[in-house]
Design an enzyme around this catalytic site. Structure first.
Site, mmCIF file in Angstrom:
data_model
loop_
_atom_site.group_PDB
_atom_site.id
_atom_site.type_symbol
_atom_site.label_atom_id
_atom_site.label_comp_id
_atom_site.label_asym_id
_atom_site.label_seq_id
_atom_site.Cartn_x
_atom_site.Cartn_y
_atom_site.Cartn_z
ATOM 1 C CE LYS A 35 -4.129 1.283 2.400
ATOM 2 N NZ LYS A 35 -4.964 1.043 3.561
ATOM 3 C CB THR A 121 -14.906 5.093 15.064
ATOM 4 O OG1 THR A 121 -15.399 6.306 13.965
ATOM 5 C CG2 THR A 121 -16.322 4.997 15.821
ATOM 6 C CG PHE A 152 -18.147 13.752 12.769
ATOM 7 C CD1 PHE A 152 -18.814 12.786 13.674
ATOM 8 C CD2 PHE A 152 -17.026 14.557 13.828
ATOM 9 C CE1 PHE A 152 -18.830 13.043 15.021
ATOM 10 C CE2 PHE A 152 -17.122 14.519 15.246
ATOM 11 C CZ PHE A 152 -18.216 13.449 15.805
ATOM 12 C CG LEU A 153 -13.896 11.035 6.912
ATOM 13 C CD1 LEU A 153 -14.313 10.134 6.078
ATOM 14 C CD2 LEU A 153 -12.529 11.484 6.509
ATOM 15 C CD GLU A 155 -16.700 4.921 2.856
ATOM 16 O OE1 GLU A 155 -17.074 4.469 1.692
ATOM 17 O OE2 GLU A 155 -16.566 4.178 3.785
ATOM 18 N N GLY A 253 -35.681 3.895 2.355
ATOM 19 C CA GLY A 253 -35.221 3.182 1.166
ATOM 20 C C GLY A 253 -34.923 1.593 1.602
ATOM 21 C CB CYS A 260 -19.646 4.456 9.735
ATOM 22 S SG CYS A 260 -18.073 4.912 9.187
ATOM 23 C CE LYS A 263 -16.157 -0.026 11.910
ATOM 24 N NZ LYS A 263 -15.497 1.011 13.153
ATOM 25 N NE ARG A 327 -15.256 -0.843 3.939
ATOM 26 C CZ ARG A 327 -14.233 0.109 4.844
ATOM 27 N NH1 ARG A 327 -13.841 -0.213 5.746
ATOM 28 N NH2 ARG A 327 -14.145 1.185 4.098
HETATM 29 C C1 UDX Z 1 -21.560 7.778 7.995
HETATM 30 C C2 UDX Z 1 -21.398 9.257 8.678
HETATM 31 O O1 UDX Z 1 -22.357 10.168 7.943
HETATM 32 C C3 UDX Z 1 -20.216 9.833 9.170
HETATM 33 O O2 UDX Z 1 -20.387 11.203 9.945
HETATM 34 C C4 UDX Z 1 -19.159 8.978 9.788
HETATM 35 O O3 UDX Z 1 -18.078 9.383 10.136
HETATM 36 C C5 UDX Z 1 -19.290 7.605 9.093
HETATM 37 O O4 UDX Z 1 -20.354 7.084 8.788
HETATM 38 P P1 UDX Z 1 -20.844 7.063 5.625
HETATM 39 O O5 UDX Z 1 -20.755 5.707 5.963
HETATM 40 O O6 UDX Z 1 -19.816 7.457 4.497
HETATM 41 O O7 UDX Z 1 -20.580 8.211 6.761
HETATM 42 O O8 UDX Z 1 -22.335 7.257 4.909
HETATM 43 P P2 UDX Z 1 -23.426 8.089 4.723
HETATM 44 O O9 UDX Z 1 -23.346 9.284 3.722
HETATM 45 O O10 UDX Z 1 -23.756 9.093 6.074
HETATM 46 O O11 UDX Z 1 -24.691 7.153 4.580
HETATM 47 C C6 UDX Z 1 -24.750 5.953 5.509
HETATM 48 C C7 UDX Z 1 -25.972 4.958 4.911
HETATM 49 O O12 UDX Z 1 -27.311 5.553 5.465
HETATM 50 C C8 UDX Z 1 -25.904 4.680 3.479
HETATM 51 O O13 UDX Z 1 -25.989 3.342 3.256
HETATM 52 C C9 UDX Z 1 -27.223 5.374 2.777
HETATM 53 O O14 UDX Z 1 -27.798 4.746 1.821
HETATM 54 C C10 UDX Z 1 -28.129 5.422 4.166
HETATM 55 N N1 UDX Z 1 -29.013 6.686 4.386
HETATM 56 C C11 UDX Z 1 -28.492 7.852 4.326
HETATM 57 C C12 UDX Z 1 -30.430 6.207 4.028
HETATM 58 O O15 UDX Z 1 -30.897 4.946 3.937
HETATM 59 N N2 UDX Z 1 -31.257 7.239 4.229
HETATM 60 C C13 UDX Z 1 -30.848 8.520 4.429
HETATM 61 O O16 UDX Z 1 -31.811 9.495 4.463
HETATM 62 C C14 UDX Z 1 -29.595 8.656 4.443
#
Ligand code: UDX
Length: 436
Positions: A35, A121, A152-153, A155, A253, A260, A263, A327
């Protein structure tokens, strides 16, 4: 400032790149030599908009370097960030093995006062654990502090989220230590919360658990809407206008996936139990989320049964748009169930196919375009709401299909429009458009 970031996953790589972009000297460490070699050659191990350019710019300017030599990285740093993986064990408990190993290696390398920051985390109490591990393994007994600074980022917008976070949480044992982190983050000009270590650790889990709760809540409302002939997207709009509720994270949905939420919710339930507190609300959130894929497949089955002679075009495999991350992607569950019922699956995703192959059953056919996936299909199944699907030529899609049935797991399209275009259309928490 001289900074060392240990672990070049999503969080580590993005954080390292952004700190370098702010003018710091950053060394990113990983124990996977391949990597590091790839990163040194300018190849990104993940797909993230803007990351490659930012890394290239800072490497060229000499502010960002990559190494497998943790000790060297730690010795030149004022702040060492721990950003290694914290996967879940079967019990839901967070596996802190990588954090512990890194803490020990940092302890063995440290030659002067260092601030060690947990950015991974990690459950409440990990700050203490890291401090104890370091105390036990120090070769040179120099002072140090352990800080919690959760990330809190999201993806897909990781760079943007890191440059413009809603808030920066700093859990520090003293004001003086907090100041070091404050100084590092000051150029971002974002709101900062300075608190104690355990509170910072809990802020991260409480935030993700609350967002997961919103999603499972609206999905439960969607189930009621389906039975009552209501439209969950209208219900969501009506709820979201109340500023105490807000419209964010109320998209019904297939539920949440990714690295995240699944887990972190399990981990918080486990932590609560360990501390002697039950969390039935969060257990229900997790159970509700687990039900989504089977609920969706039941809808498909009801409309098309039997599935063993049917071909289904699946659009979107990544756990959400703008990422190649598979994932806990809902596509895996949905496709497995369809294949178990004997359906032939033709799948398309703009970027996640490479990662999907290892996780999906062998018979899945991977296609070059959404239209190819839909060709001769008895139904199109939308799992991930990529923007390019929103912009599809739906007339063209319909003409290549054997039967114009669409199953929209993310409520991407308007029911009225689908009806006008002659589709049979099933979505989540909305009335189906049935063939006349
Ligand atoms: C999330 C958090 O937002 C972030 O702050 C934390 O650090 C890591 O976890 P991420 O996993 O990248 O980030 O995805 P995110 O955009 O938050 O979506 C999470 C999941 O929720 C996705 O599977 C998305 O499809 C789903 N989702 C999101 C819904 O089903 N409905 C919604 O209204 C919003």
């Amino acid at each position: 400032m001289n900074i060392c970031v240990v672990g070049t996953g999503y969080v580590g790589l993005v954080t390292g790149a952004v700190f370098a972009d702010l003018g710091n000297e950053v060394v990113c460490v990983d124990n996977v030599a391949k990597k590091i070699a790839q990163l040194q050659a300018g190849q990104m191990p993940i797909y993230e908009p803007g990351l490659e350019e930012m890394v290239a710019r800072n490497v060229a300017d000499g502010r960002l370097t990559f190494t497998t030599d943790l000790a060297a990285g730690v010795r030149r740093a004022v702040i060492v960030f721990i950003t290694v993986g914290t996967p879940a064990k079967d019990t839901g408990q967070t596996d802190l093995a990588a954090v512990e190993v890194v803490a020990r290696q940092i302890a063995e390398a440290m030659e002067r006062y260092t601030v060690i920051v947990n950015k991974s985390t990690v459950p409440v109490g990990t700050g203490n654990l890291v401090r104890e591990v370091i105390e036990r393994h120090q070769t040179t007994p120099v002072p140090f502090d352990v800080v919690s600074n959760p990330e809190f980022l999201r993806e897909g917008s990781a760079i943007e989220d890191t440059l413009r976070p809603d808030r920066i949480v700093i859990g520090a044992p003293t004001q003086q230590v907090a100041m070091t982190l404050l100084e590092l983050y000051a150029p971002l000009e974002r709101p900062m919360i300075i608190t104690d270590v355990p509170s910072a650790e809990i802020i991260k889990y409480a935030s993700n658990a609350f967002l997961a709760t919103k999603i499972s809540f609206i999905n439960s409302i969607a189930n009621i809407c389906e039975l009552a002939g209501a439209d969950v997207t209208q219900v969501m709009k009506g709820m979201g206008l109340d500023p105490r509720i807000g419209p964010a994270f109320l998209q019904a949905g297939l539920g949440y996936g990714g690295s995240c939420f699944p887990k972190d919710t399990d981990s918080l339930i486990h932590t609560a139990a360990t501390l002697g507190a039950d969390f039935p609300l969060l257990r229900a959130v997790v159970d509700t989320n687990r039900e989504r894929a089977s609920h969706f497949v039941r809808t498909i089955e009801k409309a098309l049964a039997p599935l063993d002679d049917k071909t289904l075009g699946v659009l979107g495999l990544a756990f959400k748009p703008n990422t190649d991350d598979m994932r806990e992607a809902k596509s895996v569950e949905v496709i497995n169930r369809l294949v178990e019922r004997g359906a032939t699956v033709r799948a398309y995703d703009p970027v996640a196919v490479g990662n999907a192959r290892a996780l999906l059953p062998p018979g899945v056919v991977y296609c070059e375009s959404p239209y190819a996936a839909a060709t001769d299909a008895d139904g199109v199944v939308l799992v991930t709401e990529w923007n390019e699907f929103k912009l599809l030529n739906l007339e063209r899609l319909r003409t290549v299909m054997r039967r114009p049935a669409v199953f929209d797991g993310r409520n991407l399209w308007e029911a009225e429009r689908m009806k006008r275009l002659g589709f049979e259309y099933h979505s989540m928490g909305r009335k189906p458009v049935l063939p006349s």
